[in-house]
Write an enzyme that holds these catalytic residues in place. Structure first.
Site, PDB file in Angstrom:
ATOM      1  N   GLU A 175      10.632  55.189  23.157  1.00  0.00           N
ATOM      2  CA  GLU A 175      10.683  55.780  24.498  1.00  0.00           C
ATOM      3  C   GLU A 175      12.103  56.029  24.996  1.00  0.00           C
ATOM      4  O   GLU A 175      12.601  55.342  25.909  1.00  0.00           O
ATOM      5  CB  GLU A 175       9.881  54.905  25.479  1.00  0.00           C
ATOM      6  CG  GLU A 175       8.437  54.741  25.059  1.00  0.00           C
ATOM      7  CD  GLU A 175       7.570  54.005  26.077  1.00  0.00           C
ATOM      8  OE1 GLU A 175       8.100  53.451  27.057  1.00  0.00           O
ATOM      9  OE2 GLU A 175       6.335  54.012  25.899  1.00  0.00           O
ATOM     10  N   GLU A 360       1.154  54.431  21.432  1.00  0.00           N
ATOM     11  CA  GLU A 360       0.799  53.555  22.558  1.00  0.00           C
ATOM     12  C   GLU A 360      -0.169  54.278  23.478  1.00  0.00           C
ATOM     13  O   GLU A 360       0.039  55.453  23.819  1.00  0.00           O
ATOM     14  CB  GLU A 360       2.030  53.173  23.404  1.00  0.00           C
ATOM     15  CG  GLU A 360       2.885  52.111  22.816  1.00  0.00           C
ATOM     16  CD  GLU A 360       4.039  51.698  23.730  1.00  0.00           C
ATOM     17  OE1 GLU A 360       3.914  51.806  24.960  1.00  0.00           O
ATOM     18  OE2 GLU A 360       5.071  51.284  23.174  1.00  0.00           O
TER      19      GLU A 360
HETATM   20  O1  IFM Z   1       4.999  47.636  28.276  1.00  0.00           O
HETATM   21  C1  IFM Z   1       5.429  48.936  28.068  1.00  0.00           C
HETATM   22  C2  IFM Z   1       6.041  49.096  26.713  1.00  0.00           C
HETATM   23  O2  IFM Z   1       7.119  48.239  26.537  1.00  0.00           O
HETATM   24  C3  IFM Z   1       6.531  50.507  26.486  1.00  0.00           C
HETATM   25  N1  IFM Z   1       5.527  51.477  26.841  1.00  0.00           N
HETATM   26  C4  IFM Z   1       4.818  51.321  28.060  1.00  0.00           C
HETATM   27  C5  IFM Z   1       4.274  49.914  28.192  1.00  0.00           C
HETATM   28  C6  IFM Z   1       3.507  49.757  29.528  1.00  0.00           C
HETATM   29  O3  IFM Z   1       4.356  49.984  30.594  1.00  0.00           O
END
Ligand code: IFM
Length: 451
Positions: A175, A360
């Site tokens: 990210e 994710e």
């Molecule tokens: O917890 C985070 C993760 O570290 C990175 N992506 C989003 C998740 C939820 O906010």
């Protein structure tokens, strides 16, 4: 009407192409327990030690104590019928000073962890950076300093010489929008800056670091290398051209900047109009490194944002406003269509046939343990709706190769502390006891037939 039983998913393994992988994700700082095993401090420790930055001042010192409980945690991944485990390596566990002498216990830990996955038949999906920058490097300017790209490549080489031969996939950065914009412009994550020059620099250096680390792994002969980008769907707050412009710019900063750098070797013009004056001199000469070919792209997706102009006249002159859709515990709107949008758009516009993983997707809910059970029907429905969008994108020809739930465990949700529970498995933060939630059982039923 669906005839599925309550607490079950509509789709099962057989509804996805052969070889499609299902997994669960975590990250080092959020679960391991920074104080164990000779891990150095990261800028998240100092950010959290600063009053007002995190809820109740919570940090990742103990987190889920995965450092000691990793065997039990890997068993939980396996027993849910999952195929892969996406984890991150903590830079300061490997190199407590960020550079120089490695921490032997840190290298041993990741080796044991990877071998533990292989012993359980789980594919290791590693991420090199999930936000915990070593403090000695933060002291040197962190992501603002161009040298971070070399420091990152050196760290990559140290850890990958040890475990690179056993990974199924390796990602550089998790990210980049969070590493840069969220942390240097919005100031919500470490290092908590609100500075446009720092922002522009970090948005470039994070991609340069990605490119240098990719090259370092290629030199070691590693394959299956990727980048994990997060996306938010931007909906204009009304029909006005001003709202359309604001939403478009939000999309540029969040969604088009990082893909533009890697796949177009150029940044989007609308964003450069604001950031251009603050970019490092000669940044255009870095695009050949930034655009070093990758083998796959990871998409992290959770929500959409409703965007309006803020009337300030100062770049980016936009703000988020409350949207009408049902929300999760994060106050994030549930908008599964956005996942379909980002898979198909990324495939057609940027990656053009490269494998895509949903690295994710998941939701936070205030789950509680009662009589030994944790019922989380909202999460089951969230996963159900998003999986259908993945399926729809595959039907339309998108090369999606896997779907990974965030997260395996309830964990440290950064500045929001331990209250926001994303796990398939409940963690009692007093006893650290793990209890699989109903969503974990639902996944297990959907995935049990490995064929
Ligand atoms: O917890 C985070 C993760 O570290 C990175 N992506 C989003 C998740 C939820 O906010």
């Amino acid at each position: 009407m669906s005839d599925r039983k309550p607490m079950d998913l509509d789709l099962a393994r057989a509804d996805f192409p052969p070889g499609f992988v299902f997994g669960a994700a975590t990250s080092g700082y959020q679960i391991e327990g920074r104080r164990f095993g000779g891990c150095g401090l990261s800028h998240w420790d100092t950010f959290a030690a600063t009053p007002g930055n995190t809820v109740r001042g919570e940090d990742g010192a103990t987190a889920c104590d995965h450092y000691h409980r990793w065997r039990e945690d890997l068993d939980l991944v396996r027993d849910a019928g999952l195929d892969c485990y996406r984890f991150s390596i903590s830079w300061s566990r490997v190199l407590p000073e960020g550079r120089g002498a490695p921490n032997p216990a840190g290298l041993d830990f990741y080796e044991r962890l990877v071998d533990g996955m292989l012993e359980r038949g789980l594919q290791p999906f590693a991420t090199l950076y999930h936000w915990d920058l070593p403090v000695p490097l933060a002291d040197l300017g962190g992501w603002r300093n161009r040298d971070v790209a070399d420091w990152f490549a050196d760290y990559t080489e140290v850890i990958m010489k040890r475990i690179g031969d056993r990974l199924e996939t390796a990602a550089t950065i998790n990210e980049p929008w969070c590493v840069s914009w969220l942390s240097h412009f919005l100031g919500e994550h470490a290092p908590g800056l609100r500075d446009i020059r720092a922002t522009a620099r970090s948005m470039h250096h994070v991609l340069l670091a990605h490119g240098r680390a990719t090259q370092a792994m290629r030199s070691l002969g590693m394959k299956n290398l990727g980048l994990v980008t997060n996306f938010e769907y931007a909906s204009p707050a009304d029909d006005s051209p001003e709202a359309a412009r604001a939403a478009r710019l939000y999309d540029g900063i969040y969604n088009r900047w990082f893909l533009g750098g890697v796949f177009d070797k150029a940044y989007p013009q609308d964003v450069l109009e604001g950031l251009g004056p603050h970019m490092p001199e000669g940044y255009e000469q870095d695009f050949d490194i930034i655009g070093t070919p990758v083998d796959w792209l990871g998409i992290n997706y959770y929500t959409r944002k409703v965007i309006a102009p803020d009337g300030s006249g100062q770049f980016p002159a936009l703000k988020e406003v409350e949207g009408p859709l049902p929300k999760t515990q994060m106050n994030w709107e549930i908008f599964p269509e956005g996942l379909h949008h980002f898979i198909t758009w990324t495939h057609r516009r940027y990656t053009k046939g490269l494998p895509i993983y949903v690295t994710e997707n998941g939701m936070a809910s205030p789950d509680t343990l009662s009589d030994g059970r944790v019922d989380d029907p909202a999460r089951i429905e969230y996963l159900n709706r998003h999986l259908k969008e993945v399926r729809r994108a595959i039907d339309e020809g998108a090369p999606v190769k896997g779907y990974i739930v965030w997260s395996l465990l309830d964990n440290y949700e950064w500045s929001l502390g331990y209250e926001k529970r994303f796990g398939l498995v409940h963690v009692d933060f007093d006893t650290l006891e793990r209890t699989p939630k109903a969503s974990w059982h639902a996944l297990g039923r959907a995935l049990k037939d490995k064929g």
